[in-house]
Write a protein that holds these residues in place. Structure first.
Motif, PDB file in Angstrom:
ATOM      1  N   LEU A   1     108.534 -10.332  43.674  1.00 34.87           N
ATOM      2  CA  LEU A   1     109.826 -10.599  44.313  1.00 34.87           C
ATOM      3  C   LEU A   1     110.201 -12.086  44.315  1.00 34.87           C
ATOM      4  O   LEU A   1     111.353 -12.425  43.996  1.00 34.87           O
ATOM      5  CB  LEU A   1     109.837 -10.032  45.736  1.00 34.87           C
ATOM      6  CG  LEU A   1     111.178 -10.048  46.467  1.00 34.87           C
ATOM      7  CD1 LEU A   1     112.261  -9.336  45.655  1.00 34.87           C
ATOM      8  CD2 LEU A   1     111.041  -9.391  47.844  1.00 34.87           C
ATOM      9  N   PRO A   2     109.293 -13.014  44.683  1.00 36.65           N
ATOM     10  CA  PRO A   2     109.699 -14.435  44.639  1.00 36.65           C
ATOM     11  C   PRO A   2     110.165 -14.870  43.247  1.00 36.65           C
ATOM     12  O   PRO A   2     111.157 -15.592  43.122  1.00 36.65           O
ATOM     13  CB  PRO A   2     108.421 -15.178  45.067  1.00 36.65           C
ATOM     14  CG  PRO A   2     107.654 -14.185  45.874  1.00 36.65           C
ATOM     15  CD  PRO A   2     107.925 -12.866  45.215  1.00 36.65           C
ATOM     16  N   LEU A   3     109.449 -14.427  42.213  1.00 34.47           N
ATOM     17  CA  LEU A   3     109.840 -14.803  40.853  1.00 34.47           C
ATOM     18  C   LEU A   3     111.159 -14.150  40.464  1.00 34.47           C
ATOM     19  O   LEU A   3     112.009 -14.784  39.809  1.00 34.47           O
ATOM     20  CB  LEU A   3     108.746 -14.398  39.864  1.00 34.47           C
ATOM     21  CG  LEU A   3     108.998 -14.760  38.399  1.00 34.47           C
ATOM     22  CD1 LEU A   3     109.138 -16.266  38.230  1.00 34.47           C
ATOM     23  CD2 LEU A   3     107.872 -14.223  37.515  1.00 34.47           C
ATOM     24  N   TYR A   4     111.366 -12.899  40.878  1.00 41.06           N
ATOM     25  CA  TYR A   4     112.619 -12.219  40.565  1.00 41.06           C
ATOM     26  C   TYR A   4     113.805 -12.929  41.226  1.00 41.06           C
ATOM     27  O   TYR A   4     114.847 -13.146  40.592  1.00 41.06           O
ATOM     28  CB  TYR A   4     112.567 -10.756  41.025  1.00 41.06           C
ATOM     29  CG  TYR A   4     113.905 -10.063  40.932  1.00 41.06           C
ATOM     30  CD1 TYR A   4     114.436  -9.686  39.704  1.00 41.06           C
ATOM     31  CD2 TYR A   4     114.658  -9.799  42.085  1.00 41.06           C
ATOM     32  CE1 TYR A   4     115.677  -9.063  39.607  1.00 41.06           C
ATOM     33  CE2 TYR A   4     115.892  -9.177  42.000  1.00 41.06           C
ATOM     34  CZ  TYR A   4     116.395  -8.815  40.762  1.00 41.06           C
ATOM     35  OH  TYR A   4     117.628  -8.213  40.674  1.00 41.06           O
TER      36      TYR A   4
ATOM     37  N   SER B   1     105.337  -1.009  46.458  1.00 44.95           N
ATOM     38  CA  SER B   1     105.234  -2.046  47.470  1.00 44.95           C
ATOM     39  C   SER B   1     104.606  -3.323  46.918  1.00 44.95           C
ATOM     40  O   SER B   1     105.114  -4.431  47.145  1.00 44.95           O
ATOM     41  CB  SER B   1     104.414  -1.531  48.661  1.00 44.95           C
ATOM     42  OG  SER B   1     104.298  -2.525  49.659  1.00 44.95           O
ATOM     43  N   TYR B   2     103.525  -3.192  46.171  1.00 48.86           N
ATOM     44  CA  TYR B   2     102.825  -4.375  45.671  1.00 48.86           C
ATOM     45  C   TYR B   2     103.564  -5.024  44.514  1.00 48.86           C
ATOM     46  O   TYR B   2     103.451  -6.241  44.309  1.00 48.86           O
ATOM     47  CB  TYR B   2     101.397  -4.011  45.263  1.00 48.86           C
ATOM     48  CG  TYR B   2     100.420  -4.185  46.393  1.00 48.86           C
ATOM     49  CD1 TYR B   2      99.414  -5.124  46.334  1.00 48.86           C
ATOM     50  CD2 TYR B   2     100.527  -3.418  47.555  1.00 48.86           C
ATOM     51  CE1 TYR B   2      98.521  -5.297  47.379  1.00 48.86           C
ATOM     52  CE2 TYR B   2      99.646  -3.569  48.607  1.00 48.86           C
ATOM     53  CZ  TYR B   2      98.640  -4.522  48.518  1.00 48.86           C
ATOM     54  OH  TYR B   2      97.770  -4.691  49.565  1.00 48.86           O
ATOM     55  N   THR B   3     104.317  -4.243  43.740  1.00 55.85           N
ATOM     56  CA  THR B   3     105.151  -4.856  42.705  1.00 55.85           C
ATOM     57  C   THR B   3     106.182  -5.766  43.346  1.00 55.85           C
ATOM     58  O   THR B   3     106.420  -6.891  42.872  1.00 55.85           O
ATOM     59  CB  THR B   3     105.844  -3.774  41.859  1.00 55.85           C
ATOM     60  OG1 THR B   3     104.851  -2.944  41.249  1.00 55.85           O
ATOM     61  CG2 THR B   3     106.711  -4.392  40.782  1.00 55.85           C
TER      62      THR B   3
ATOM     63  N   LEU C   1     101.038  -5.197  37.036  1.00 53.11           N
ATOM     64  CA  LEU C   1     100.713  -5.347  35.619  1.00 53.11           C
ATOM     65  C   LEU C   1     101.826  -4.783  34.749  1.00 53.11           C
ATOM     66  O   LEU C   1     102.273  -5.429  33.779  1.00 53.11           O
ATOM     67  CB  LEU C   1      99.389  -4.629  35.333  1.00 53.11           C
ATOM     68  CG  LEU C   1      98.843  -4.732  33.906  1.00 53.11           C
ATOM     69  CD1 LEU C   1      98.511  -6.173  33.560  1.00 53.11           C
ATOM     70  CD2 LEU C   1      97.601  -3.849  33.750  1.00 53.11           C
ATOM     71  N   LEU C   2     102.294  -3.578  35.091  1.00 53.87           N
ATOM     72  CA  LEU C   2     103.404  -2.981  34.339  1.00 53.87           C
ATOM     73  C   LEU C   2     104.684  -3.804  34.488  1.00 53.87           C
ATOM     74  O   LEU C   2     105.444  -3.967  33.524  1.00 53.87           O
ATOM     75  CB  LEU C   2     103.652  -1.549  34.820  1.00 53.87           C
ATOM     76  CG  LEU C   2     102.611  -0.499  34.454  1.00 53.87           C
ATOM     77  CD1 LEU C   2     102.972   0.839  35.076  1.00 53.87           C
ATOM     78  CD2 LEU C   2     102.477  -0.376  32.941  1.00 53.87           C
ATOM     79  N   ALA C   3     104.911  -4.321  35.694  1.00 51.18           N
ATOM     80  CA  ALA C   3     106.118  -5.124  35.924  1.00 51.18           C
ATOM     81  C   ALA C   3     106.131  -6.356  35.032  1.00 51.18           C
ATOM     82  O   ALA C   3     107.185  -6.743  34.497  1.00 51.18           O
ATOM     83  CB  ALA C   3     106.197  -5.534  37.391  1.00 51.18           C
ATOM     84  N   GLY C   4     104.959  -6.984  34.867  1.00 50.13           N
ATOM     85  CA  GLY C   4     104.886  -8.157  33.999  1.00 50.13           C
ATOM     86  C   GLY C   4     105.228  -7.821  32.554  1.00 50.13           C
ATOM     87  O   GLY C   4     105.890  -8.603  31.858  1.00 50.13           O
ATOM     88  N   LEU C   5     104.788  -6.651  32.113  1.00 47.44           N
ATOM     89  CA  LEU C   5     105.061  -6.243  30.735  1.00 47.44           C
ATOM     90  C   LEU C   5     106.512  -5.804  30.558  1.00 47.44           C
ATOM     91  O   LEU C   5     107.174  -6.154  29.583  1.00 47.44           O
ATOM     92  CB  LEU C   5     104.114  -5.103  30.340  1.00 47.44           C
ATOM     93  CG  LEU C   5     102.610  -5.430  30.332  1.00 47.44           C
ATOM     94  CD1 LEU C   5     101.794  -4.169  30.093  1.00 47.44           C
ATOM     95  CD2 LEU C   5     102.291  -6.481  29.278  1.00 47.44           C
TER      96      LEU C   5
END
Length: 425
Positions: free
Chosen positions: A245-248, A238-240, A376-380
């Motif tokens: 989401l806006p950046l994606y 949910s928090y990812t 954090l993982l999503a950014g990586l």
């Protein structure tokens, strides 16, 4: 770094916040937390007008905001749990929980309105709003029903028993004294000190309220560990979405930052419907773990569909974002509200009502660690391709389902036994 500073601080401080919430007046606890949250949010925004460019300044602001925002969830879930009984709890909490999605939508829209003209106002305006509402809570919040004469079912009964016993002895003066004494001991007032409420607490212990429990004791309550770990992965997903989401949307389409932020709010619109549906189905079946697993099972392919087809057109993206919000946020909302209240008032506590905030903090605190790890993982992972981020989210959903499997088996076993009990009765 700023996201991680806030989210990890929030997750760690949540456990301490639940411990404190059980021992102080929630009126002071919540209003103080909201006002200080507003101050830290405001301080983040004025860095622009004050020409502050130090990264450490922003990290410290995020740490402070993370600490004081933890006052919210254990406090408000405990309040709703105190004021509403167990009947239709899932539906009540589901409707009430829509405030989280509405808050996310308003926060995103306010930030999006100012982000290209004066980003400082994206923080200053929400900071002023939450501080003002915190002051209103300080003025008007009633944190216990007993303060305004609304007693649990047991309280009037206790008063009648006391009166009947005294009338048999013909001592009317003693009756009045006992009524006053019960009222005084069981009913905190606005003048009751925040940390010195011993007489009220002693009376509550005598009538089953019990002492506040420790974090270790709370972990032994049936289902708390499983739902906590499940929420770790559910909140990670949910928090990812909420953070990335806006950046994606912006990176995978031709939309600008403002329109991308506006479109991302549809995820929270779906969350409103998902929370209400999950709560209603939980009331209908009494099988919270099964409802969560079912929604998580559907969420996994929906996530993959959004990644594959969400960028084809705006209309398809709108539809899929709402559906994703329903099935991703539904289990998250159910666990953090109705399930937390149910576990915090479990029969194994033998009437101890002082466990609700602690249990809520454990469940939501564990989930908040997932909320910190996910972005954090999503950014990586996003550097290797956005499709890998979605694969990570699907794996997280699968792990959440596996963690609930034991509870689901128990619920079905209980369901099979229930017709037998009815026939015997």
């Amino acid at each position: 770094m700023l996201d991680s500073a806030f989210l990890f601080t929030y997750a760690i401080a949540m456990f301490a916040s639940g411990f404190v919430a059980e021992r102080v007046s929630l009126r002071y606890f919540l209003s103080m937390g909201m006002i200080l949250t507003g101050i830290f949010t405001y301080m983040f925004g004025i860095a622009r007008t004050s020409n502050i460019h130090s990264l450490w300044y922003f990290i410290l602001i995020q740490i402070g905001a993370g600490i004081f925002q933890t006052t919210g969830w254990p406090g408000v879930v405990t309040l709703v749990g105190r004021w509403f009984g167990k009947s239709k709890r899932g539906l009540i909490f589901g409707i009430w929980n829509s405030h989280t999605s509405i808050g996310n939508i308003l926060g995103t829209l306010i930030a999006a309105h100012y982000v290209e003209s004066d980003w400082a106002m994206s923080f200053v305006v929400p900071g002023i709003v939450i501080g003002a509402i915190g002051f209103l809570l300080f003025l008007f919040l009633v944190d216990q029903p007993e303060i305004v004469g609304c007693y649990p079912d047991s309280m009037p009964h206790e008063r009648r028993v006391t009166n009947d016993s005294d009338e048999e002895h013909g001592d009317e003066e003693q009756v009045r004294h006992n009524d006053a004494e019960i009222s005084y001991r069981s009913t905190p007032t606005e003048r009751t000190p925040i940390l010195a409420r011993s007489q009220s607490q002693n009376h509550q212990r005598e009538h089953g309220a019990g002492r506040p429990i420790s974090l270790i004791d709370a972990l032994y309550i049936p289902g708390v560990a499983e739902f906590s770990l499940c929420l770790f992965f559910t909140k990670l997903v949910s928090y990812t979405f909420m953070y990335w989401l806006p950046l994606y949307i912006q990176s995978s389409s031709t939309l600008g930052p403002t329109l991308s932020a506006d479109l991302s709010t549809l995820f929270d619109v779906g969350g409103i419907f998902g929370a209400i549906a999950a709560g209603y189905l939980s009331d209908l079946t009494g099988m919270s773990a099964t409802i969560c697993m079912g929604m998580l099972f559907i969420a996994s392919p929906i996530l993959l569909m959004y990644q594959q087809y969400g960028t084809l057109s705006v209309s398809i993206s709108v539809l899929l974002l709402i559906v994703v919000g329903i099935f991703v946020n539904g289990p998250y909302a159910l666990i953090t509200t109705s399930v937390s209240a149910e576990r915090g008032q479990d029969s194994s506590l033998e009437g101890n009502a002082n466990a609700l905030a602690t249990v809520t903090a454990i469940i939501d605190g564990t989930g908040s660690i997932g909320a910190a790890v996910g972005p954090l993982l999503a950014g990586l992972i996003s550097t290797t391709g956005w499709q890998n981020v979605f694969y990570m989210l699907i794996i997280a959903d699968i792990l959440a389902m596996l963690l609930l499997s034991r509870l689901v088996v128990k619920e079905f076993a209980s369901l099979r036994r229930s017709p037998t009990r009815i026939r015997i009765e």
